[in-house]
Design an enzyme around this catalytic site. Structure first.
Site, PDB file in Angstrom:
ATOM      1  N   ASN A  19       0.873  -1.175   0.000  1.00  0.00           N
ATOM      2  CA  ASN A  19       0.000   0.000   0.000  1.00  0.00           C
ATOM      3  C   ASN A  19       0.909   1.224   0.000  1.00  0.00           C
ATOM      4  O   ASN A  19       1.487   1.589   1.013  1.00  0.00           O
ATOM      5  CB  ASN A  19      -0.876  -0.037   1.265  1.00  0.00           C
ATOM      6  CG  ASN A  19      -1.823   1.143   1.333  1.00  0.00           C
ATOM      7  OD1 ASN A  19      -1.784   2.036   0.491  1.00  0.00           O
ATOM      8  ND2 ASN A  19      -2.667   1.148   2.348  1.00  0.00           N
ATOM      9  N   ARG A 102      -2.517  -2.101  -3.541  1.00  0.00           N
ATOM     10  CA  ARG A 102      -3.702  -1.258  -3.372  1.00  0.00           C
ATOM     11  C   ARG A 102      -3.588  -0.094  -4.351  1.00  0.00           C
ATOM     12  O   ARG A 102      -2.560   0.583  -4.412  1.00  0.00           O
ATOM     13  CB  ARG A 102      -3.736  -0.715  -1.948  1.00  0.00           C
ATOM     14  CG  ARG A 102      -4.895   0.225  -1.759  1.00  0.00           C
ATOM     15  CD  ARG A 102      -4.771   0.994  -0.474  1.00  0.00           C
ATOM     16  NE  ARG A 102      -5.914   1.849  -0.318  1.00  0.00           N
ATOM     17  CZ  ARG A 102      -5.918   2.951   0.397  1.00  0.00           C
ATOM     18  NH1 ARG A 102      -4.837   3.340   1.022  1.00  0.00           N
ATOM     19  NH2 ARG A 102      -7.005   3.676   0.500  1.00  0.00           N
ATOM     20  N   HIS A 191     -12.612   3.044  -0.038  1.00  0.00           N
ATOM     21  CA  HIS A 191     -12.654   2.021   1.018  1.00  0.00           C
ATOM     22  C   HIS A 191     -13.365   0.756   0.551  1.00  0.00           C
ATOM     23  O   HIS A 191     -13.915   0.003   1.359  1.00  0.00           O
ATOM     24  CB  HIS A 191     -13.395   2.534   2.288  1.00  0.00           C
ATOM     25  CG  HIS A 191     -12.664   3.610   3.035  1.00  0.00           C
ATOM     26  ND1 HIS A 191     -13.303   4.705   3.561  1.00  0.00           N
ATOM     27  CD2 HIS A 191     -11.354   3.749   3.349  1.00  0.00           C
ATOM     28  CE1 HIS A 191     -12.411   5.484   4.171  1.00  0.00           C
ATOM     29  NE2 HIS A 191     -11.227   4.925   4.047  1.00  0.00           N
ATOM     30  N   ARG A 252     -10.674  15.903   7.315  1.00  0.00           N
ATOM     31  CA  ARG A 252     -11.471  16.325   6.151  1.00  0.00           C
ATOM     32  C   ARG A 252     -12.846  16.814   6.596  1.00  0.00           C
ATOM     33  O   ARG A 252     -13.451  16.227   7.496  1.00  0.00           O
ATOM     34  CB  ARG A 252     -11.654  15.171   5.165  1.00  0.00           C
ATOM     35  CG  ARG A 252     -10.383  14.697   4.517  1.00  0.00           C
ATOM     36  CD  ARG A 252     -10.710  13.724   3.376  1.00  0.00           C
ATOM     37  NE  ARG A 252      -9.503  13.062   2.910  1.00  0.00           N
ATOM     38  CZ  ARG A 252      -9.288  11.747   3.009  1.00  0.00           C
ATOM     39  NH1 ARG A 252     -10.205  10.951   3.538  1.00  0.00           N
ATOM     40  NH2 ARG A 252      -8.168  11.230   2.561  1.00  0.00           N
ATOM     41  N   GLU A 397      -8.146  -4.895   5.512  1.00  0.00           N
ATOM     42  CA  GLU A 397      -8.006  -4.539   4.093  1.00  0.00           C
ATOM     43  C   GLU A 397      -6.887  -5.329   3.424  1.00  0.00           C
ATOM     44  O   GLU A 397      -7.001  -5.708   2.260  1.00  0.00           O
ATOM     45  CB  GLU A 397      -7.781  -3.032   3.957  1.00  0.00           C
ATOM     46  CG  GLU A 397      -9.034  -2.255   4.355  1.00  0.00           C
ATOM     47  CD  GLU A 397      -8.837  -0.762   4.457  1.00  0.00           C
ATOM     48  OE1 GLU A 397      -9.112  -0.067   3.480  1.00  0.00           O
ATOM     49  OE2 GLU A 397      -8.406  -0.283   5.525  1.00  0.00           O
TER      50      GLU A 397
END
Ligand code: ADP
Length: 413
Positions: A19, A102, A191, A252, A397
């Site tokens: 990743n 990823r 996601h 965010r 993940e």
């Protein structure tokens, strides 16, 4: 050169999951048959020094300062650590059967994981404008691995792919259609590996076939999104063209009236890019609370009576609950709701505040089950007579990427 392997049912597959961020590279080696993590770690400060953290299963974390001008050196150091004599977990690098990468944005080009070829890399590059911070770093990671591990199959697993099933009514913005037709400006969602992994688990836990189960997954990490999964397919999700849309997150803003952007730009003499940076990096619970982006700090401040911390957490939970409510409507009901990721798995206050909004539907929090801050196993946090079950389901993940990598290799045999 590596010896190319093909999968045989009785051969174990060790998958390296990568990743890659702009200055970091997270990795895990997962055995696909036992689904055990053999080792994991991260390279940080790539391009500005370099630190490798490496932890073999059952061992202590090792930290090394290495010179990593580019991701290529980082990949080399990762591989060296995996085969080093003392704490390495592989006999030789040819034990790595495949690499799962990823990739953040697959645009409309990718609706599932895919074997990486030059054409695939080109198509990912075409999505760079949609994810300028993420996709170029993902491609750098792929190139670095190709250089250091020639011949090893590489698979791209996209954050956006799971949401390719969203209907038009969910992904179109209310803007002139030419921007969608010409520029592909639409909602994509992220996601995906987590939403897919957790929704499958949720269906299992409530004893329903995946293709007949309506699930709402709340992935509440530093980045956060919610997904409505109807009969095994994502039908809506809270992030949009970029991860900025939707929930209030660590830094965010989530949903915002675009007029706020215009106001800040005009009144504080900021460029558009500067305002977007404020919305990505200085907003969310960090900006609102003025304390931290970490929910541990804000929860502690709330417990100590800080009013702004309380208001921040209330606004956060209110937004999560509103999205859950809207997705119940989108699917004409829901069979199970799941909390996951850093906050979903580690903050009983947030889980309780959100779940209590649904008392009017007959949802009841099981105070005892929800009490531990950290929940590491799949756990029902509503009572047995609650009309809708809410669960904590830890996400994984990397395992999801490893599984998809094996599926792609099996499909390409
Ligand atoms: P991301 O992967 O998006 O960077 P995470 O899923 O790690 O984010 O979530 C980060 C948030 O989760 C932090 O705000 C933190 O409060 C919370 N969190 C993560 N791990 C823990 C933990 N072990 N204990 C308490 N809180 C945690």
């Amino acid at each position: 050169m590596f010896e190319k392997k093909t999968r045989k049912e009785d051969i174990k597959m060790d998958i390296l999951v990568i990743n890659c961020g702009s200055s970091s590279l997270k990795y895990q080696v997962i055995n696909s048959d036992t689904e055990k993590v053999l080792a994991k770690g991260i390279c940080e400060r790539i391009g500005a020094g370099g630190v490798l953290k490496y932890r073999p299963a059952g061992g202590e974390e090792e930290v090394y300062d290495y010179d990593m001008p580019t991701h290529t050196e980082a990949v080399k150091f990762v591989l060296d650590s995996l085969v080093n004599e003392k704490t390495g977990v592989l006999k030789s690098l040819s034990d790595i059967d495949a690499v799962g990468h990823r990739i953040v944005h697959g645009g409309e080009a990718f609706n599932k994981a895919i074997l990486i070829t030059e054409d695939v890399i080109k198509a990912v590059e075409e999505c760079n404008d949609l994810a300028p911070l993420h996709n170029p770093a993902n491609i750098i990671g792929i190139r670095a691995c190709q250089k250091v591990m020639p011949g090893i199959p590489m698979v791209g697993v996209f954050d956006t792919a799971f949401h390719a099933t969203m209907p038009k009514k969910a992904y179109l913005y209310g803007i002139p259609n030419e921007y969608y037709k010409k520029d592909k400006l639409r909602r994509y969602g992220f996601h995906g590996t987590s939403h897919s992994f957790v929704s499958k688990k949720a269906a299992e836990l409530v004893g329903k076939p995946y293709d007949k189960c309506r699930t709402i997954v709340c992935h509440l990490g530093n980045g956060a999104s919610i997904c409505a999964v109807e009969n095994g397919k994502s039908v809506d999700t809270s992030m949009g063209l970029s991860p900025l849309e939707g929930l209030i997150m660590g830094t965010r803003s989530g949903d915002i009236d675009p007029s706020v952007i215009q106001y800040i730009a005009n009144h504080y003499n900021k460029s558009l890019n500067e305002v977007i940076t404020i919305l990505n990096k200085e907003s969310g619970v960090l900006g609102m609370s003025g304390i931290s982006s970490d929910f541990r700090d804000i929860t502690k401040a709330m417990q100590e009576g800080d009013e702004q911390a309380k208001a921040t957490l209330e606004a956060y939970c209110y937004r999560v609950a509103k999205y859950i409510g809207s997705y119940i409507t989108a699917m004409h009901g829901v069979d199970v709701v799941a909390f996951t990721a850093g906050i979903g798995e580690n903050n009983s206050y947030i889980r309780k505040f959100v779940t209590e909004y649904f008392d009017f539907l007959g949802v009841k929090v099981d105070e005892k089950a929800n009490e531990p801050m950290h929940i590491s196993d799949d756990t029902l946090i509503t009572t047995s007579d609650s009309k809708i079950p809410f669960y904590v389901i830890p996400t994984d993940e990397e395992l999801s990427i490893a599984r998809q990598t094996v599926d792609v290799l099996d499909g390409n045999k």
